[in-house]
Design an enzyme around this catalytic site. Structure first.
Site, PDB file in Angstrom:
ATOM      1  N   SER A 263       0.811  -1.214   0.000  1.00 32.32           N
ATOM      2  CA  SER A 263       0.000   0.000   0.000  1.00 32.32           C
ATOM      3  C   SER A 263       0.851   1.273   0.000  1.00 32.32           C
ATOM      4  O   SER A 263       1.726   1.405  -0.842  1.00 32.32           O
ATOM      5  CB  SER A 263      -0.947  -0.064   1.191  1.00 32.32           C
ATOM      6  OG  SER A 263      -2.122   0.622   0.878  1.00 32.32           O
ATOM      7  N   HIS A 404      -7.811  -5.708   0.376  1.00 28.46           N
ATOM      8  CA  HIS A 404      -6.560  -4.947   0.493  1.00 28.46           C
ATOM      9  C   HIS A 404      -5.783  -5.433   1.713  1.00 28.46           C
ATOM     10  O   HIS A 404      -6.197  -5.204   2.847  1.00 28.46           O
ATOM     11  CB  HIS A 404      -6.954  -3.470   0.656  1.00 28.46           C
ATOM     12  CG  HIS A 404      -5.795  -2.536   0.702  1.00 28.46           C
ATOM     13  ND1 HIS A 404      -4.960  -2.329  -0.373  1.00 28.46           N
ATOM     14  CD2 HIS A 404      -5.334  -1.730   1.691  1.00 28.46           C
ATOM     15  CE1 HIS A 404      -4.042  -1.428  -0.049  1.00 28.46           C
ATOM     16  NE2 HIS A 404      -4.243  -1.056   1.204  1.00 28.46           N
TER      17      HIS A 404
END
Ligand code: GCU
Length: 424
Positions: A263, A404
């Site tokens: 990320s 995610h």
């Protein structure tokens, strides 16, 4: 007069419709507007890049400069490690499977002092080992269930569910992120893990009074200049300083360091890989906007959204592209290309549309032209592979099921990719 009123009315209409259009985040492929991605092998002056020499002498430096001045910001000076302090080592970590080493890198300038804590787990061998170097989000103690790991004393974003209160971690925070770090598998595969809490280098908040930034201020300066580093470039700088240390560590093969990040830390890993050729491999896990994903698709998170939510991540110059990605002289496939011909892995997740999986794939695909010019196979496919079907050339890619996150599935692919390139 009438004409002026008409122009004002027209421009306000254009302005509002542009903004209205962006109120809705695009998450439907059919809504992606027409866009043009600059060709990675065409220079700003229109000339074609035809040889390795053209790439390394002309196009690469030009692109690197644009990313530096317009996107991430330049590091305003040079500062090396002042002192390394080894806190402890053990040959009996992970029930005897691994070595553990904990140390701090100190940075000093004028009366400023910064401590960056490093945790290393290494396979027990007499050979130097390849390692994964990766930042963690909440402190080294969160990575693995090992009471010997020092608790970070740095500022950490509050999260009472894992015992982070008043921006300080507690005993309860131990091993709270261990799902993301399959340490035993990494060690058994013959790799070391070197991890650092990213907030040691720069706490992740819109405040430039702490972390590494103030070390370079001129008198009276309180924040970086508009072309100077935001936090992503600061974190990338920290990875390079960790590399300075790894080059000296007798147990590490510093020619085989894979820098990995998830990320926002994937964005930092990519920028570290682009700016520092000592990283032999770069792994971007769901880095999304400002990372591997193309900006000009404006799918999922956009430049304006990221600059609004995280005003400290990029340099101030990047703000001029809010709602104006079409004006960007580069796109993120060019960032990936800067890593070539070194092995690069880009990973997405189906449930992470915010990071634009297709934009991440296309970026890796367009970067492949540079790998091919440099005599390597880039991505081995032209179409996006199916979910859970990794592909690996000198560029690797997968999209997996799930949300995610950084998962054991992702790590299995990264270990396989490292085996392919480091153990041949
Ligand atoms: C937010 C942000 C992303 C970032 C992510 C993360 O979702 O919008 O750009 O990658 O945080 O770091 O987890």
């Amino acid at each position: 007069m009438k004409k002026l009123a008409f122009i004002l009315l027209l421009s306000s209409f254009i302005w509002t419709s542009a903004h209205a259009q962006r109120e809705n985040v695009i998450s439907d492929e059919s809504k992606v507007p027409a866009y043009t991605v600059p060709d990675v092998l065409t220079r700003l002056n229109g000339k074609k890049v035809k040889s390795e020499k053209d790439w390394f002498k002309k196009q690469r430096p030009e692109l690197l400069k644009i990313f530096t001045d317009q996107v991430y910001g330049k590091v305003p000076g040079v500062l090396g490690i002042s002192e390394v302090k080894v806190w402890e080592t053990s040959d009996n970590a992970l029930n005897g499977l691994a070595r553990r080493k904990q140390l701090s890198l100190f940075f000093k300038k004028n009366n400023l002092n910064l401590e960056v804590n490093v945790l290393m787990y290494l396979p027990k061998t007499t050979q130097k080992v390849p390692v994964f170097l990766a930042y963690n989000f909440t402190g080294n103690h969160a990575v693995y269930n090992d009471p010997a790991i020092r608790l970070t004393e740095s500022w950490v974003a509050n999260n009472p569910s894992v015992g982070i209160i008043n921006n300080k971690v507690t005993e309860q925070s131990r091993a709270s992120a261990n799902d993301r770090w399959p340490v035993e598998e990494i060690i058994k595969a013959g790799y070391g893990l070197v991890t650092i809490y990213y907030g040691d280098v720069d706490p992740d908040k819109d405040d430039f009074s702490d972390g590494i930034h103030p070390f370079f201020y001129k008198e009276g300066q309180t924040k970086p200049e508009s072309n100077e580093w935001g936090s992503i470039a600061a974190w990338a700088w920290g990875l390079s300083r960790a590399m300075d240390y790894l080059e000296k560590d007798p147990m590490v093969d510093s020619k085989k360091v894979a820098v990995l990040g998830h990320s926002r830390l994937g964005k930092a890993a990519l920028w570290a890989g682009a700016t520092d050729p000592r990283f032999a491999m770069v792994i971007s896990n769901e880095s999304g906007c400002g990372g591997a994903a193309l900006s000009k698709r404006i799918y999922g998170e956009t430049v304006e959204i990221i600059n609004t939510s995280f005003p400290h991540w990029f340099c101030e110059n990047f703000l001029q592209y809010d709602n104006h990605e079409e004006l960007l002289p580069v796109d993120q496939h060019m960032l990936l290309a800067l890593i070539g011909p070194r092995p690069l892995y880009v990973a997405s997740a189906e449930g992470d549309q915010w990071a634009d999986p297709k934009g991440e794939f296309l970026s890796a695909k367009y970067a492949s032209a540079v790998y091919e010019l440099l005599g390597k196979e880039g991505l081995p496919v032209k179409e996006m592979p199916q979910v859970n079907h990794p592909v690996m050339g000198a560029i690797g890619y997968h999209i997996r099921t799930g949300k995610h996150d950084l998962t054991p599935y992702d790590w299995t692919q990264y270990i396989g990719f490292a085996d392919k390139h480091f153990k041949k």
